[in-house]
Design a protein around this motif. Structure first.
Motif, PDB file in Angstrom:
ATOM      1  N   ALA A  25      33.374  19.493  43.452  1.00  0.00           N
ATOM      2  CA  ALA A  25      33.315  20.887  43.916  1.00  0.00           C
ATOM      3  C   ALA A  25      31.970  21.483  43.496  1.00  0.00           C
ATOM      4  N   ALA A  26      31.587  22.573  44.108  1.00  0.00           N
ATOM      5  CA  ALA A  26      30.346  23.247  43.742  1.00  0.00           C
ATOM      6  C   ALA A  26      30.444  23.760  42.309  1.00  0.00           C
ATOM      7  N   ALA A  27      29.339  23.730  41.608  1.00  0.00           N
ATOM      8  CA  ALA A  27      29.305  24.213  40.226  1.00  0.00           C
ATOM      9  C   ALA A  27      29.788  25.655  40.168  1.00  0.00           C
ATOM     10  N   GLY A  28      30.681  25.946  39.245  1.00  0.00           N
ATOM     11  CA  GLY A  28      31.180  27.299  39.066  1.00  0.00           C
ATOM     12  C   GLY A  28      32.301  27.684  40.018  1.00  0.00           C
ATOM     13  N   SER A  29      32.780  26.754  40.840  1.00  0.00           N
ATOM     14  CA  SER A  29      33.880  27.061  41.764  1.00  0.00           C
ATOM     15  C   SER A  29      35.140  27.420  40.998  1.00  0.00           C
ATOM     16  N   ALA A  30      35.871  28.385  41.505  1.00  0.00           N
ATOM     17  CA  ALA A  30      37.128  28.786  40.872  1.00  0.00           C
ATOM     18  C   ALA A  30      38.154  27.661  40.970  1.00  0.00           C
ATOM     19  N   LYS A  31      38.180  26.977  42.099  1.00  0.00           N
ATOM     20  CA  LYS A  31      39.105  25.865  42.280  1.00  0.00           C
ATOM     21  C   LYS A  31      38.298  24.578  42.380  1.00  0.00           C
ATOM     22  N   GLN A  32      38.579  23.643  41.492  1.00  0.00           N
ATOM     23  CA  GLN A  32      37.825  22.392  41.456  1.00  0.00           C
ATOM     24  C   GLN A  32      38.378  21.323  42.396  1.00  0.00           C
ATOM     25  N   LEU A  33      39.665  21.403  42.750  1.00  0.00           N
ATOM     26  CA  LEU A  33      40.284  20.400  43.606  1.00  0.00           C
ATOM     27  C   LEU A  33      40.041  20.749  45.079  1.00  0.00           C
ATOM     28  N   LEU A  34      39.265  19.918  45.780  1.00  0.00           N
ATOM     29  CA  LEU A  34      38.947  20.185  47.182  1.00  0.00           C
ATOM     30  C   LEU A  34      39.973  19.548  48.116  1.00  0.00           C
ATOM     31  N   ASN A  35      40.239  18.265  47.919  1.00  0.00           N
ATOM     32  CA  ASN A  35      41.251  17.568  48.701  1.00  0.00           C
ATOM     33  C   ASN A  35      42.534  17.539  47.872  1.00  0.00           C
ATOM     34  N   ASP A  36      43.495  18.347  48.261  1.00  0.00           N
ATOM     35  CA  ASP A  36      44.741  18.513  47.504  1.00  0.00           C
ATOM     36  C   ASP A  36      45.867  17.759  48.195  1.00  0.00           C
ATOM     37  N   LEU A  37      46.236  16.610  47.629  1.00  0.00           N
ATOM     38  CA  LEU A  37      47.357  15.831  48.147  1.00  0.00           C
ATOM     39  C   LEU A  37      48.611  16.174  47.345  1.00  0.00           C
ATOM     40  N   ASP A  38      49.764  15.994  47.968  1.00  0.00           N
ATOM     41  CA  ASP A  38      51.030  16.308  47.303  1.00  0.00           C
ATOM     42  C   ASP A  38      51.982  15.125  47.396  1.00  0.00           C
ATOM     43  N   LEU A  39      52.727  14.916  46.325  1.00  0.00           N
ATOM     44  CA  LEU A  39      53.736  13.866  46.244  1.00  0.00           C
ATOM     45  C   LEU A  39      55.102  14.512  46.092  1.00  0.00           C
TER      46      LEU A  39
END
Length: 185
Positions: A25-39
């Motif tokens: 993710a871009a430095a300083g992003s509030a959310k670090q997970l870009l591709n969020d997979l779910d199980l």
């Protein structure tokens, strides 16, 4: 989404693990997970088990694991679902299932009228999937709107032959494992 069914055959803990490497993710992003997979793991009674001991989907980690202990395990067919809550780019992942099972739904009981009745010639059973106490490793790629395909499936099952443990290892070719695109992830 990708859905697989496993018929649990014995009271051994069932472990289902989803892993992937997310892009930075871009430095300083509030959310670090870009591709969020779910199980999600759905039991034969319809109870939904979420990863990492949570009561809802995990939107933080790139390793998600559902563990169903021997005491909580139900015999029958479990549905394992991998979906994408959000994707920036196609995302390869691995799914590892460990327990006492065979891949596919629990077979329906025979409804033959007579014990001597022969099966209908056009109703030959599908080839048996490996079964027993072991592990299945599946690798695939998910993209917006579809699973692009399953790259590989490996089976490693422990069995006992002549009093000594034996290990059966097998795999399926990716071409026979293509997953039809689905309209949602």
């Amino acid at each position: 989404s990708l859905e697989r069914t496993f018929a649990v055959q014995a009271s051994r803990a069932l472990r289902v693990t989803l892993v992937w490497s997310d892009m930075a993710a871009a430095a300083g992003s509030a959310k670090q997970l870009l591709n969020d997979l779910d199980l999600e793991v759905v039991s034969p009674s319809g109870a939904v088990h979420y990863p990492n001991g949570a009561e809802a989907k995990d939107s933080t980690n790139v390793v998600e694991q559902v563990v169903i202990s021997e005491l909580d395990l139900e015999l029958g067919s479990y549905l394992i679902r991998v979906s994408a809550a959000s994707l920036v780019a196609p995302q390869p992942f691995a799914l590892v299932v460990t327990g006492a099972f065979r891949e596919g739904p629990t077979p329906a009981p025979s409804r033959s009228k007579s014990p001597d009745a022969a099966p209908h010639p056009s109703s030959s059973p599908p080839p048996a999937a490996p079964s027993g106490l072991g592990t299945v490793v599946l690798t695939a790629t998910i993209a917006t709107g579809a699973v692009l395909g399953v790259s590989a499936v490996k089976y490693v099952f422990d069995s006992v032959r002549g009093g000594a443990p034996a290990r059966r290892i097998g795999s399926r070719r990716p071409s026979s494992l293509a997953v039809a695109p689905q309209s949602h992830c």
